[in-house]
Write a protein that holds these residues in place. Structure first.
Motif, PDB file in Angstrom:
ATOM      1  N   LEU A 352     -13.263  13.352 -10.280  1.00  0.00           N
ATOM      2  CA  LEU A 352     -12.067  13.817 -10.967  1.00  0.00           C
ATOM      3  C   LEU A 352     -12.263  13.769 -12.479  1.00  0.00           C
ATOM      4  O   LEU A 352     -12.808  12.808 -13.028  1.00  0.00           O
ATOM      5  CB  LEU A 352     -10.874  12.942 -10.577  1.00  0.00           C
ATOM      6  CG  LEU A 352      -9.494  13.445 -10.971  1.00  0.00           C
ATOM      7  CD1 LEU A 352      -9.138  14.672 -10.147  1.00  0.00           C
ATOM      8  CD2 LEU A 352      -8.466  12.344 -10.757  1.00  0.00           C
ATOM      9  N   THR A 383      -7.002  21.535  -7.478  1.00  0.00           N
ATOM     10  CA  THR A 383      -6.696  20.177  -7.922  1.00  0.00           C
ATOM     11  C   THR A 383      -5.473  20.243  -8.821  1.00  0.00           C
ATOM     12  O   THR A 383      -5.491  20.944  -9.842  1.00  0.00           O
ATOM     13  CB  THR A 383      -7.866  19.544  -8.682  1.00  0.00           C
ATOM     14  OG1 THR A 383      -9.029  19.566  -7.851  1.00  0.00           O
ATOM     15  CG2 THR A 383      -7.550  18.105  -9.075  1.00  0.00           C
ATOM     16  N   HIS A 385      -3.156  18.243 -11.283  1.00  0.00           N
ATOM     17  CA  HIS A 385      -3.018  17.029 -12.077  1.00  0.00           C
ATOM     18  C   HIS A 385      -1.562  16.885 -12.520  1.00  0.00           C
ATOM     19  O   HIS A 385      -0.913  17.867 -12.907  1.00  0.00           O
ATOM     20  CB  HIS A 385      -3.899  17.092 -13.324  1.00  0.00           C
ATOM     21  CG  HIS A 385      -5.365  17.036 -13.028  1.00  0.00           C
ATOM     22  ND1 HIS A 385      -6.046  15.854 -12.894  1.00  0.00           N
ATOM     23  CD2 HIS A 385      -6.274  18.028 -12.831  1.00  0.00           C
ATOM     24  CE1 HIS A 385      -7.321  16.111 -12.644  1.00  0.00           C
ATOM     25  NE2 HIS A 385      -7.487  17.425 -12.591  1.00  0.00           N
ATOM     26  N   THR A 397      -1.003   9.026 -14.903  1.00  0.00           N
ATOM     27  CA  THR A 397      -1.506  10.279 -14.341  1.00  0.00           C
ATOM     28  C   THR A 397      -1.761  10.118 -12.847  1.00  0.00           C
ATOM     29  O   THR A 397      -2.104   9.027 -12.362  1.00  0.00           O
ATOM     30  CB  THR A 397      -2.808  10.720 -15.039  1.00  0.00           C
ATOM     31  OG1 THR A 397      -3.790   9.683 -14.904  1.00  0.00           O
ATOM     32  CG2 THR A 397      -2.561  11.001 -16.511  1.00  0.00           C
ATOM     33  N   HIS A 399      -2.865  12.820  -9.183  1.00  0.00           N
ATOM     34  CA  HIS A 399      -3.384  14.126  -8.804  1.00  0.00           C
ATOM     35  C   HIS A 399      -3.278  14.290  -7.295  1.00  0.00           C
ATOM     36  O   HIS A 399      -3.165  13.309  -6.541  1.00  0.00           O
ATOM     37  CB  HIS A 399      -4.842  14.281  -9.241  1.00  0.00           C
ATOM     38  CG  HIS A 399      -5.785  13.447  -8.430  1.00  0.00           C
ATOM     39  ND1 HIS A 399      -5.950  12.091  -8.643  1.00  0.00           N
ATOM     40  CD2 HIS A 399      -6.598  13.765  -7.370  1.00  0.00           C
ATOM     41  CE1 HIS A 399      -6.820  11.612  -7.781  1.00  0.00           C
ATOM     42  NE2 HIS A 399      -7.221  12.584  -6.988  1.00  0.00           N
ATOM     43  N   TYR A 401      -4.937  17.137  -4.084  1.00  0.00           N
ATOM     44  CA  TYR A 401      -5.773  18.288  -3.735  1.00  0.00           C
ATOM     45  C   TYR A 401      -4.998  19.144  -2.747  1.00  0.00           C
ATOM     46  O   TYR A 401      -4.371  18.633  -1.816  1.00  0.00           O
ATOM     47  CB  TYR A 401      -7.080  17.836  -3.093  1.00  0.00           C
ATOM     48  CG  TYR A 401      -7.954  16.995  -3.999  1.00  0.00           C
ATOM     49  CD1 TYR A 401      -8.499  17.535  -5.153  1.00  0.00           C
ATOM     50  CD2 TYR A 401      -8.229  15.668  -3.685  1.00  0.00           C
ATOM     51  CE1 TYR A 401      -9.304  16.764  -5.985  1.00  0.00           C
ATOM     52  CE2 TYR A 401      -9.039  14.895  -4.499  1.00  0.00           C
ATOM     53  CZ  TYR A 401      -9.570  15.444  -5.657  1.00  0.00           C
ATOM     54  OH  TYR A 401     -10.362  14.688  -6.476  1.00  0.00           O
TER      55      TYR A 401
END
Length: 570
Positions: A352, A383, A385, A397, A399, A401
């Motif tokens: 990442l 992806t 974010h 942060t 994320h 998929y």
């Protein structure tokens, strides 16, 4: 014979010249002649006359004069300044001038020494003296450069009435300053301030607690006692004792009060909802808008539980608000989060890497329509974010998929081999069905199955339903594919070939000599199924199946049942 004497009186002397055996004070230059024997009986010097006038210098008019008391030598002027040219009240920036006039002088009593009677009383006057006193009326409080007063500009563009070194901080030591304040008349005398802890009231607003935690006079630093949101209420005072109040806010948070993820997962629609497979959301719909939802997924409990994003109630008196990073108007937030940003990368980022650019999400809400996924096809990977920020300036942060697979698995065949009484686990005996299946785009996920009693084909009775996960094989992809012992995806994820569906022997105990149908679905990671139905039919041979079942008492029961082992493809 008459005697004449010349007497010369000398000014500014406080002793009387001897005439005969008496002392007298001579207060003036004067020559006189007498034809009788005379002498000074008494004499005094001091203020002979006084007067007090008042002028309003801004209007250049006189008010009634005051009256001077000769006995006390004090002047008392009219308290209301009322006269034909005077108003009853003073005005801002008006100057009153008190003018005091006085003359020196005195008197002397001259007596006849022969008769001891008073011959003459004579008054004397000397020089006049004038003194002035001024009273300037300043009835207006100080002002700040941000209030737009002509001629008074702020030194810096972002000058605020109250400034802190940091108004959002994890350090309890605070420095405070009051730049940009002016008083055009009497001038600034100084600053005082109280520090209050804020708590939410019944109206959902933050307000001062009743007692300040700190009170300071002209001190530029202080230490907060514990984390919380505070209001610094300052008084700016001029030399005429006028005061203007201003307020600044500070959010002091503990370094451990960070953004955290809750147990509530993210969800993607349309598609798997909040279900992920191998860390990814798999979707099969190629046309519907894709929405990412994360309600209650992020929070800062310190801010959310104390409602520190709420508006702050106004003070009970007039004041000037000083809003910095913490605003009295309140900050729109969700569970303490004030900003969501996102970035979409058109690939599966492994490892990442955080993006350099972010798109803020407005308005603030806990969902996002991923327009970048509008045109998608099987095999596309993304992806997503996410960056969240809270009122205290913390950044977090996360994320996800998203993978796209629009094609179901390919099921080649099901073996006619129904293998009985396989000891799969230490506490169970199973029978198995061999299945050959593959999914090259995303991979296989699980096998679903349902067993039916079809003794009456028009009214099948469900025996049991369940799922069995499909596990990846640890075999070498190149070797096992060459030997046709496995099938692999384009990303070299491999699965045994054939797959084996295990059926617990105990499920068949009550269905001896009964035809059974098995509905099988092989599902990929996007949960697209390929369905096949098989039947275990009656046969002439009778075999023995072992039912190895665990009861709550951990006693094992062995049952011998008849086995119908023909598998026919429906």
């Amino acid at each position: 014979m008459t005697k004449y004497r010349m007497v010369r009186e000398t000014r500014n002397r406080q002793t009387c010249r001897m005439l005969g055996s008496r002392k007298h004070t001579f207060c003036w230059y004067e020559v006189y002649y007498v034809n009788v024997r005379r002498s000074f009986r008494t004499c005094k010097v001091g203020y002979a006359s006084s007067q007090c006038n008042i002028q309003k210098c801004s209007r250049n008019i006189d008010c009634y004069p005051g009256i001077c008391n000769k006995a006390s030598m004090k002047c008392s002027c009219s308290s209301e300044f009322d006269g034909p040219n005077c108003q009853n009240s003073v005005e801002h920036n008006q100057t009153l001038t008190f003018i005091m006039r006085g003359k020196t002088g005195g008197f002397k009593d001259i007596r006849n020494q022969d008769t001891a009677g008073t011959y003459e009383n004579r008054e004397m006057f000397g020089q006049e003296s004038l003194r002035k006193a001024y009273v300037i009326f300043d009835l207006e409080a100080p002002f700040h450069c941000t209030e737009g007063i002509t001629g008074y500009l702020c030194e810096h563009e972002n000058t605020k009435p109250v400034e802190f070194d940091l108004d959002i901080t994890s350090n309890p030591d605070i420095s405070v300053a009051f730049p940009g304040w002016f008083d055009a008349d009497s001038g600034i005398r100084g600053f005082t301030y109280d520090v209050y802890l804020l708590e939410v009231n019944s109206n959902g607003r933050l307000q001062n607690v009743s007692t300040p935690v700190l009170s300071k006079i002209c001190i530029s630093n202080f230490t907060l006692p514990h984390p919380g949101m505070y209001a610094v209420v300052a008084g700016v005072h001029d030399l005429a004792n006028n005061t203007k109040y201003t307020r600044g806010l500070i959010l002091y948070s503990n370094p451990n009060d960070k953004i955290e993820k809750t147990d509530i997962p993210l969800a993607v629609y349309p598609g798997p909802g909040n279900n992920t497979v191998d860390g990814a959301f798999w979707i099969s719909d190629l046309s519907s808008p894709v929405t990412l939802q994360w309600g209650k997924h992020f929070t800062n409990k310190f801010i959310a539980n104390n409602n520190y994003g709420s508006p702050v109630a106004p003070l009970p008196h007039q004041f000037l608000e000083s809003n910095g990073n913490v605003s009295s108007k309140g900050v729109t937030n969700i569970d303490g989060i004030t900003k969501f940003s996102f970035s979409v990368i058109d690939e599966l980022q492994l490892p990442l890497t955080l993006p350099q650019t972010w798109t803020p999400l407005t308005p603030l809400e806990e969902k996002l329509t991923l327009s970048a996924l509008t045109s998608r096809d099987t095999g596309n990977n993304y992806t997503i974010h996410m960056k969240v920020e809270d009122l205290a300036g913390n950044v977090f942060t996360d994320h996800i998929y998203i993978r796209v697979d629009n094609t179901p698995p390919n099921v080649k065949n099901i073996s006619a081999n129904f293998t009985k009484s396989v000891k799969k686990e230490e506490r169970g005996f199973y029978s198995s069905v061999d299945i050959s299946a593959s999914d090259f785009d995303g991979g296989l996920h699980f096998i679903g199955f349902t067993l039916y009693d079809i003794l009456n084909p028009s009214d099948p009775k469900q025996i049991i339903t369940g799922t069995q996960p499909i596990k990846k094989t640890n075999q070498n992809p190149d070797v096992c594919q060459s030997e046709e012992k496995c099938v692999c995806t384009t990303e070299k994820e491999c699965y045994d070939n054939p797959l084996k569906l295990y059926l617990n022997n105990c499920w068949f105990v009550e269905y001896v000599d009964v035809p059974i149908r098995i509905d099988i679905s092989v599902n990929n990671k996007a949960q697209l199924p390929s369905n096949i139905t098989y039947q275990v039919g009656l046969c002439m041979c009778v075999c023995t199946l072992i039912c190895f079942q665990t009861y709550t008492t951990y006693t094992y029961v062995y049952m011998h049942i008849k086995c119908i082992h023909n598998l026919n493809n429906k």
